[in-house]
Design a protein around this motif. Structure first.
Motif, PDB file in Angstrom:
ATOM      1  N   PHE A 161       0.783  -1.284  -0.015  1.00 28.22           N
ATOM      2  CA  PHE A 161       0.001   0.103   0.087  1.00 28.22           C
ATOM      3  C   PHE A 161       1.032   1.236   0.117  1.00 28.22           C
ATOM      4  O   PHE A 161       0.505   2.289  -0.639  1.00 28.22           O
ATOM      5  CB  PHE A 161      -0.967  -0.024   1.198  1.00 28.22           C
ATOM      6  N   LYS A 162       2.037   0.999   0.782  1.00 28.81           N
ATOM      7  CA  LYS A 162       2.930   2.498   0.793  1.00 28.81           C
ATOM      8  C   LYS A 162       3.344   2.653  -0.690  1.00 28.81           C
ATOM      9  O   LYS A 162       3.702   3.776  -1.081  1.00 28.81           O
ATOM     10  CB  LYS A 162       4.000   2.087   1.742  1.00 28.81           C
ATOM     11  N   ASP A 163       3.518   1.416  -1.390  1.00 31.00           N
ATOM     12  CA  ASP A 163       4.243   1.752  -3.084  1.00 31.00           C
ATOM     13  C   ASP A 163       3.081   2.012  -3.912  1.00 31.00           C
ATOM     14  O   ASP A 163       3.165   1.807  -4.980  1.00 31.00           O
ATOM     15  CB  ASP A 163       5.058   0.388  -2.965  1.00 31.00           C
ATOM     16  N   ASN A 164       1.704   2.331  -3.396  1.00 32.55           N
ATOM     17  CA  ASN A 164       0.608   2.510  -4.468  1.00 32.55           C
ATOM     18  C   ASN A 164       0.230   1.035  -5.067  1.00 32.55           C
ATOM     19  O   ASN A 164      -0.226   1.134  -6.136  1.00 32.55           O
ATOM     20  CB  ASN A 164       1.099   3.568  -5.303  1.00 32.55           C
ATOM     21  N   LYS A 205      10.439  -1.602   2.005  1.00 33.48           N
ATOM     22  CA  LYS A 205       9.727  -0.312   1.270  1.00 33.48           C
ATOM     23  C   LYS A 205       9.217   0.492   2.479  1.00 33.48           C
ATOM     24  O   LYS A 205       9.081   1.547   2.001  1.00 33.48           O
ATOM     25  CB  LYS A 205       9.063  -0.539   0.328  1.00 33.48           C
ATOM     26  N   ILE A 206       8.916   0.064   3.522  1.00 33.87           N
ATOM     27  CA  ILE A 206       8.413   0.644   4.567  1.00 33.87           C
ATOM     28  C   ILE A 206       9.289   1.714   5.117  1.00 33.87           C
ATOM     29  O   ILE A 206       9.018   3.079   5.408  1.00 33.87           O
ATOM     30  CB  ILE A 206       7.950  -0.090   5.776  1.00 33.87           C
ATOM     31  N   GLY A 207      10.529   1.471   4.768  1.00 30.84           N
ATOM     32  CA  GLY A 207      11.464   2.394   5.363  1.00 30.84           C
ATOM     33  C   GLY A 207      12.026   3.302   4.061  1.00 30.84           C
ATOM     34  O   GLY A 207      12.843   4.089   4.261  1.00 30.84           O
ATOM     35  N   THR A 208      11.418   3.417   3.060  1.00 29.40           N
ATOM     36  CA  THR A 208      11.547   4.218   1.934  1.00 29.40           C
ATOM     37  C   THR A 208      10.935   5.502   1.769  1.00 29.40           C
ATOM     38  O   THR A 208       9.606   5.199   1.904  1.00 29.40           O
ATOM     39  CB  THR A 208      11.536   3.423   0.468  1.00 29.40           C
ATOM     40  N   PRO A 209      11.365   6.429   1.522  1.00 26.42           N
ATOM     41  CA  PRO A 209      10.464   7.830   1.505  1.00 26.42           C
ATOM     42  C   PRO A 209       9.503   7.856   0.432  1.00 26.42           C
ATOM     43  O   PRO A 209       9.674   7.241  -0.611  1.00 26.42           O
ATOM     44  CB  PRO A 209      11.629   8.875   1.211  1.00 26.42           C
ATOM     45  N   ASP A 210       8.041   8.392   0.912  1.00 26.09           N
ATOM     46  CA  ASP A 210       7.001   8.379  -0.064  1.00 26.09           C
ATOM     47  C   ASP A 210       7.333   9.189  -1.391  1.00 26.09           C
ATOM     48  O   ASP A 210       6.878   8.719  -2.492  1.00 26.09           O
ATOM     49  CB  ASP A 210       6.002   8.861   0.465  1.00 26.09           C
ATOM     50  N   ALA A 211       7.910  10.183  -1.318  1.00 26.88           N
ATOM     51  CA  ALA A 211       8.452  10.951  -2.306  1.00 26.88           C
ATOM     52  C   ALA A 211       9.158  10.195  -3.471  1.00 26.88           C
ATOM     53  O   ALA A 211       8.952  10.329  -4.453  1.00 26.88           O
ATOM     54  CB  ALA A 211       9.442  12.237  -1.961  1.00 26.88           C
ATOM     55  N   VAL A 212      10.084   9.170  -2.939  1.00 26.61           N
ATOM     56  CA  VAL A 212      10.585   8.204  -3.953  1.00 26.61           C
ATOM     57  C   VAL A 212       9.834   7.120  -4.590  1.00 26.61           C
ATOM     58  O   VAL A 212       9.626   6.997  -5.748  1.00 26.61           O
ATOM     59  CB  VAL A 212      11.919   7.779  -3.218  1.00 26.61           C
ATOM     60  N   LEU A 213       9.047   6.631  -3.498  1.00 25.71           N
ATOM     61  CA  LEU A 213       8.380   5.198  -3.768  1.00 25.71           C
ATOM     62  C   LEU A 213       7.245   5.869  -4.804  1.00 25.71           C
ATOM     63  O   LEU A 213       6.903   5.190  -5.626  1.00 25.71           O
ATOM     64  CB  LEU A 213       7.506   4.633  -2.745  1.00 25.71           C
ATOM     65  N   GLN A 214       6.515   7.017  -4.643  1.00 28.21           N
ATOM     66  CA  GLN A 214       5.631   7.402  -5.150  1.00 28.21           C
ATOM     67  C   GLN A 214       5.694   8.407  -6.212  1.00 28.21           C
ATOM     68  O   GLN A 214       4.528   8.958  -6.904  1.00 28.21           O
ATOM     69  CB  GLN A 214       4.206   7.911  -4.225  1.00 28.21           C
ATOM     70  N   HIS A 230      16.006  -0.843  -0.171  1.00 29.35           N
ATOM     71  CA  HIS A 230      14.908  -1.770   0.670  1.00 29.35           C
ATOM     72  C   HIS A 230      15.281  -3.246   0.629  1.00 29.35           C
ATOM     73  O   HIS A 230      14.537  -3.671   1.848  1.00 29.35           O
ATOM     74  CB  HIS A 230      13.633  -1.435  -0.417  1.00 29.35           C
ATOM     75  N   PRO A 231      15.863  -3.834   0.120  1.00 28.02           N
ATOM     76  CA  PRO A 231      15.936  -5.461   0.579  1.00 28.02           C
ATOM     77  C   PRO A 231      16.949  -5.603   1.827  1.00 28.02           C
ATOM     78  O   PRO A 231      16.608  -6.426   2.484  1.00 28.02           O
ATOM     79  CB  PRO A 231      17.032  -5.922  -0.648  1.00 28.02           C
ATOM     80  N   ASN A 232      17.755  -4.505   1.948  1.00 24.25           N
ATOM     81  CA  ASN A 232      18.555  -4.682   3.259  1.00 24.25           C
ATOM     82  C   ASN A 232      17.561  -4.351   4.299  1.00 24.25           C
ATOM     83  O   ASN A 232      17.742  -4.876   5.424  1.00 24.25           O
ATOM     84  CB  ASN A 232      19.983  -3.767   3.050  1.00 24.25           C
ATOM     85  N   GLN A 233      16.990  -3.226   3.971  1.00 22.36           N
ATOM     86  CA  GLN A 233      15.977  -2.600   5.160  1.00 22.36           C
ATOM     87  C   GLN A 233      14.995  -3.823   5.480  1.00 22.36           C
ATOM     88  O   GLN A 233      14.752  -3.930   6.597  1.00 22.36           O
ATOM     89  CB  GLN A 233      15.465  -1.371   4.497  1.00 22.36           C
ATOM     90  N   GLY A 234      14.528  -4.513   4.431  1.00 18.90           N
ATOM     91  CA  GLY A 234      13.606  -5.650   4.711  1.00 18.90           C
ATOM     92  C   GLY A 234      13.978  -6.531   5.451  1.00 18.90           C
ATOM     93  O   GLY A 234      13.735  -7.203   6.545  1.00 18.90           O
ATOM     94  N   ALA A 235      15.552  -6.852   5.175  1.00 12.72           N
ATOM     95  CA  ALA A 235      16.047  -7.905   5.993  1.00 12.72           C
ATOM     96  C   ALA A 235      16.422  -7.523   7.465  1.00 12.72           C
ATOM     97  O   ALA A 235      16.122  -8.029   8.582  1.00 12.72           O
ATOM     98  CB  ALA A 235      17.530  -8.381   5.655  1.00 12.72           C
ATOM     99  N   ASP A 236      16.710  -6.365   7.751  1.00 14.21           N
ATOM    100  CA  ASP A 236      16.784  -5.788   9.138  1.00 14.21           C
ATOM    101  C   ASP A 236      15.551  -5.629   9.825  1.00 14.21           C
ATOM    102  O   ASP A 236      15.180  -6.130  10.994  1.00 14.21           O
ATOM    103  CB  ASP A 236      17.234  -4.458   9.172  1.00 14.21           C
ATOM    104  N   ILE A 237      14.385  -5.363   9.228  1.00 12.04           N
ATOM    105  CA  ILE A 237      13.105  -5.465   9.699  1.00 12.04           C
ATOM    106  C   ILE A 237      12.723  -6.757  10.160  1.00 12.04           C
ATOM    107  O   ILE A 237      12.182  -7.125  11.394  1.00 12.04           O
ATOM    108  CB  ILE A 237      11.908  -4.879   8.664  1.00 12.04           C
TER     109      ILE A 237
END
Length: 341
Positions: A161-164, A205-214, A230-237
């Motif tokens: 949803f964050k990524d539209n 992608k939860i950690g990716t700014p909306d301005a970039v994703l959208q 975002h892959p590394n961010q996902g692994a960290d999450i």
């Protein structure tokens, strides 16, 4: 209310008189079956007629009770059946031998009806308690697993949803991943791990700014660098866990953007060094992204998406997995129909 079903006791003895005596003692309380020798008992159990408890004579002409016990305890399907030896051998060394082989108790002949009932009742009660405990443990384990799976699904939806993207993207790409896993011959357990972990592929992608994703237009090189995190961010999450499901979800998050030719990200892994789950989800994710409408693009036709997958065999994707995926277009179209946006 579920009717009570009495437990089944199998009596094994080569003496018809002993079988009759024990049967008469137990029949008022249990379902009783008899076998006139060790071989017949083993054949009966091998046919699937598995008792709840066995009263087993030791000295029999065809095969000894000790050998029957050994065979049953060496088979995972029968090793947990309680066995009570019933024998004229009263020396403590005989009793020790029987218990060493895995028997739970020892009754000497001639039998006393009160002692037989007391011993059998004790071990049946223990068996019932064990079954109740196992049932509660299974229910609790299933509850934990279902809760964990639902959390994974919802986190995956949050990222989409964050990524539209729509929630049906998760359903489709997970179903595609499951299809590939099944068709390459993975067992049910590993197939389910991939199916249930696939929704977490873009959790970073939860950690990716909306301005970039959208952003509706093309990304700048700097913005691409942000996306590639975002892959590394996902692994960290997801973190590191003993759970196979979460371990697989972490692998999927970290590797679904790796490319078979080594030009992917975040680590540039190449070929079969990319974990299988990552290679499978890469195909499922890209195919659904291509055939779905996004704010920055129209949906591709199935034919165009198929051409892309064919062109990217050995480059972006594992060639064998692409071939297997494309061999089942009827199933793919059924999934697309079932989970329309």
């Amino acid at each position: 209310m579920i009717p009570y079903t009495p437990e089944t006791i199998l009596i094994v003895d080569d003496s018809p008189e002993n079988l009759m005596v024990l049967s008469e003692i137990l029949k008022p309380f249990y379902k009783v079956k008899v076998a006139t020798g060790g071989t017949k008992a083993l054949n009966l159990i091998a046919s699937g007629d598995i008792p709840d408890l066995i009263l087993l004579d030791i000295m029999m002409p065809d095969i000894s009770g000790y050998d029957v016990c050994k065979k049953l305890k060496n088979d995972p399907m029968t090793r947990n059946i309680p066995i009570i030896f019933v024998t004229t051998l009263s020396d403590y060394t005989n009793e020790e031998e029987g218990l060493h082989l895995g028997a739970v108790d020892y009754i000497t002949k001639p039998v006393n009806s009160s002692i037989v009932l007391a011993r059998v009742n004790t071990h049946i009660t223990l068996l019932r308690n064990q079954h109740n405990l196992e049932q509660k443990l299974q229910e609790r384990t299933e509850e934990i697993v279902l809760t964990r799976m639902e959390v994974i699904r919802q986190l995956g939806r949050a990222a989409e949803f964050k990524d539209n993207e729509t929630g049906t993207h998760i359903l489709r790409m997970s179903a595609y991943a499951k299809l590939i896993a099944q068709k390459i011959g993975l067992d049910n357990a590993r197939t389910e791990l991939i199916y249930l972990s696939a929704p977490m592929h873009d959790i970073g992608k939860i950690g990716t700014p909306d301005a970039v994703l959208q952003k509706p237009g093309s990304l700048t090189p700097e913005e691409w660098e942000v996306i590639r995190k975002h892959p590394n961010q996902g692994a960290d999450i997801i973190g590191n866990h003993h759970s196979l499901l979460l371990q697989t979800a972490r692998i999927v998050s970290l590797t679904h953007h790796e490319r078979f030719d080594g030009t992917g990200y975040p680590n540039g892994i190449k070929g079969y060094d990319i974990p299988l789950a990552g290679r499978i989800v890469a195909i499922a994710d890209v195919f659904d992204a291509l055939t779905s409408r996004r704010p920055y693009k129209e949906a591709w036709s199935i034919e165009r998406a198929v051409e892309y997958l064919q062109d990217q065999k050995g480059k972006h994707f594992d060639s064998e997995l692409v071939d297997i995926f494309l061999q089942h277009m009827d199933d793919i179209k059924a999934i697309m129909t079932q989970f329309k946006d």
